[in-house]
Write a protein that holds these residues in place. Structure first.
Motif, PDB file in Angstrom:
ATOM      1  N   ALA A 121       4.428  10.586  34.599  1.00 44.94           N
ATOM      2  CA  ALA A 121       3.873   9.274  33.225  1.00 44.94           C
ATOM      3  C   ALA A 121       4.971   7.879  33.957  1.00 44.94           C
TER       4      ALA A 121
ATOM      5  N   VAL B 261      -2.685   3.329  41.032  1.00 42.89           N
ATOM      6  CA  VAL B 261      -2.572   4.335  40.974  1.00 42.89           C
ATOM      7  C   VAL B 261      -3.100   5.889  41.478  1.00 42.89           C
TER       8      VAL B 261
ATOM      9  N   LEU C 272      -6.465   3.665  30.593  1.00 37.26           N
ATOM     10  CA  LEU C 272      -5.889   2.476  30.243  1.00 37.26           C
ATOM     11  C   LEU C 272      -6.745   1.680  31.321  1.00 37.26           C
TER      12      LEU C 272
ATOM     13  N   ALA D 248       2.995   5.617  37.197  1.00 39.01           N
ATOM     14  CA  ALA D 248       1.748   5.701  37.305  1.00 39.01           C
ATOM     15  C   ALA D 248       1.796   4.670  36.120  1.00 39.01           C
ATOM     16  N   THR D 249       2.337   4.367  34.734  1.00 38.36           N
ATOM     17  CA  THR D 249       2.461   3.794  33.748  1.00 38.36           C
ATOM     18  C   THR D 249       2.846   2.421  34.061  1.00 38.36           C
ATOM     19  N   SER D 250       3.965   2.305  34.672  1.00 41.52           N
ATOM     20  CA  SER D 250       4.862   1.471  35.476  1.00 41.52           C
ATOM     21  C   SER D 250       3.646   0.740  36.205  1.00 41.52           C
TER      22      SER D 250
ATOM     23  N   SER E 241      -1.800  10.562  32.447  1.00 40.72           N
ATOM     24  CA  SER E 241      -1.159   9.770  30.680  1.00 40.72           C
ATOM     25  C   SER E 241      -1.192   8.475  31.457  1.00 40.72           C
ATOM     26  N   SER E 242      -2.321   8.210  31.948  1.00 41.48           N
ATOM     27  CA  SER E 242      -2.791   6.491  32.775  1.00 41.48           C
ATOM     28  C   SER E 242      -4.521   6.071  32.232  1.00 41.48           C
TER      29      SER E 242
ATOM     30  N   TYR F 272       0.393   1.036  37.063  1.00 41.75           N
ATOM     31  CA  TYR F 272      -0.717   0.433  37.094  1.00 41.75           C
ATOM     32  C   TYR F 272      -0.565  -1.043  36.492  1.00 41.75           C
ATOM     33  N   THR F 273       0.653  -1.644  35.424  1.00 42.60           N
ATOM     34  CA  THR F 273       0.540  -2.494  35.186  1.00 42.60           C
ATOM     35  C   THR F 273       1.224  -3.651  35.845  1.00 42.60           C
TER      36      THR F 273
ATOM     37  N   TRP G 149      -5.317   0.225  39.493  1.00 43.30           N
ATOM     38  CA  TRP G 149      -5.841   1.686  39.315  1.00 43.30           C
ATOM     39  C   TRP G 149      -5.469   2.049  41.098  1.00 43.30           C
TER      40      TRP G 149
ATOM     41  N   THR H 181      -0.013  11.937  36.027  1.00 44.24           N
ATOM     42  CA  THR H 181       0.132  10.458  37.007  1.00 44.24           C
ATOM     43  C   THR H 181      -1.520   9.923  36.648  1.00 44.24           C
TER      44      THR H 181
END
Length: 421
Positions: A371, A386, A254, A374-376, A250-251, A378-379, A383, A247
């Motif tokens: 991964a 996350v 950003l 977390a990336t999904s 991978s983010s 954040y969008t 933060w 988590t």
């Protein structure tokens, strides 16, 4: 003629009066750690290079993204289908053969002129990089029960450093000599390590019990999980702590690439140098396990993992808070990881490769879960969300420890008590 490792081992035995299996010289342990770090780094080299690789081979963004997916998929398949072979075939021969094949796969990647060739090479690289786990099981099999935690801790330190420095090294080398130089250099290093290990690895750990066919071997891995509650519990710990680990890692690029920091890829990659502090935790956790403190080590580490998300939540306003959170998180994750591996190997040393390979499947699943989530997240939520996700994974792990800490006996603790450790 005996290799250097055999001579070193015999000298250690002469000094200590131990049988062959308990003695493992520190130099050989360090060699295990170096080989593990070099092998596992190949799984992560591509992450800062994806844009450059995509431009060079005219790959679409979706196809470029599949580079990481295929590498990780190959690694997951190797954990289940290749690592267990160490229980029925000489680990020394498997290690050397896999390293040579890994060097060939890396050469294919470096020479790739089409997307198809690159993707095949990446999948093969991930599949063969699981030699890391074969080396961990090999090192554990050569160590005495009273010193196994220390050995696993030192070897895992190499894995930690390899994972965290892979992105930094590949980014710097790509800037200097292009992305292909990363894989050419790694292929050469891997081939050299294969030759060194062929001469150095002790032979007395190279003849594990036989008697299982390949299909039986794979089925027995599943059977071990069905039979051993401790294995299932430690696999769940692995899934949760590596979901939290992933988590973050991978983010984290950003928020750091946005206001107010706008850090470069090289600067973000250098954050891995701070995370390498986890290597220290791996070594310390190994020694604590040898003293029969595995349960307490796990609890403290999981509590620290949950606490680490407090400073991480202030990443946008303070780099010092980020650094403190990274150090806490990596120390905690590696302490749990070493403890897990030490304990599960002690369940059935003759099935060490199957135990560690099966356990690492949960590690991979947790990493993938963290991964993707977390990336999904954040969008859509930023933060703060996350960090809440990472804290949730961490707190689940701590709660699981609280409710199970007295219900499952630790075999490593028993072994330590019998040997007076």
């Amino acid at each position: 003629m005996p290799g250097n490792g055999e001579a070193l081992t015999r000298r250690s035995e002469a000094r200590t009066g131990e049988a062959p299996a308990p003695g493992l010289p520190r130099g050989v342990v360090i060699l295990f750690a170096v080989a593990c770090g070099a092998a596992v780094a190949n799984v992560y080299f591509s992450q800062p290079l994806l844009v450059t690789i995509g431009h060079d081979l005219a790959m679409s963004p979706a196809l470029v993204g599949s580079v990481v997916t295929l590498t990780q998929t190959g690694y997951a398949l190797g954990l289940f289908f290749l690592v267990p072979l160490g229980d029925v075939t000489g680990r020394r021969r498997i290690v050397v053969a896999q390293l040579l094949l890994l060097a060939a796969a890396l050469t294919v990647v470096a020479a790739a002129r089409t997307a198809v060739v690159l993707l095949v090479g990446m999948a093969a690289t991930g599949l063969l990089a699981v030699v890391t786990q074969t080396l961990v099981a090999f090192a554990a099999s050569l160590a005495s029960p009273a010193g196994r935690g220390r050995v696993v801790g030192l070897v895992t330190s190499g894995v930690v450093i390899g994972i965290l420095l892979a992105r930094t090294v590949s980014g710097l080398m790509a800037d200097l000599a292009g992305w292909r130089s990363v894989y050419l250099a790694s292929a050469a290093l891997t081939a050299v390590l294969a030759l060194v290990l062929h001469r150095t690895l002790p032979r007395h750990g190279d003849a594990p019990p036989a008697g299982l066919r390949y299909g039986q071997l794979l089925r027995s891995t599943v059977t071990l999980f069905a039979r051993e509650r401790l294995l299932r519990l430690r696999a769940l710990f692995a899934l949760l702590v590596f979901a939290a680990f992933s988590t973050l890692w991978s983010s984290i690029a950003l928020p750091l690439s946005e206001a107010p920091y706008f850090l470069s890829h090289t600067a973000i990659g250098a954050l891995g140098l701070v995370g390498a502090a986890g290597a220290l935790a791996a070594a310390v956790a190994g020694r604590l396990n040898d003293r029969g403190l595995s349960r307490r080590t796990t609890g403290i580490a999981l509590a620290l993992l949950a606490v680490s998300w407090l400073p991480l939540a202030f990443t946008r306003s303070s780099l010092w808070a980020l650094l403190a959170g990274v150090i806490l998180l990596d120390l905690a994750v590696q302490a749990v990881h070493v403890t897990n591996q030490t304990l599960i190997y002690a369940l059935h040393p003759e099935a060490g490769s199957r135990l560690i390979g099966g356990y690492m499947v949960f590690y991979s699943a947790g990493s993938a879960l963290g991964a993707i989530a977390a990336t999904s997240l954040y969008t859509v939520a930023g933060w703060g969300a996350v960090c809440a996700l990472g804290a949730a994974f961490s707190c689940l792990g701590f709660v699981l420890w609280v409710f199970t800490r007295h219900s499952v006996p630790d075999p490593a603790t028993k072994a330590s008590a019998r040997t007076g450790g």
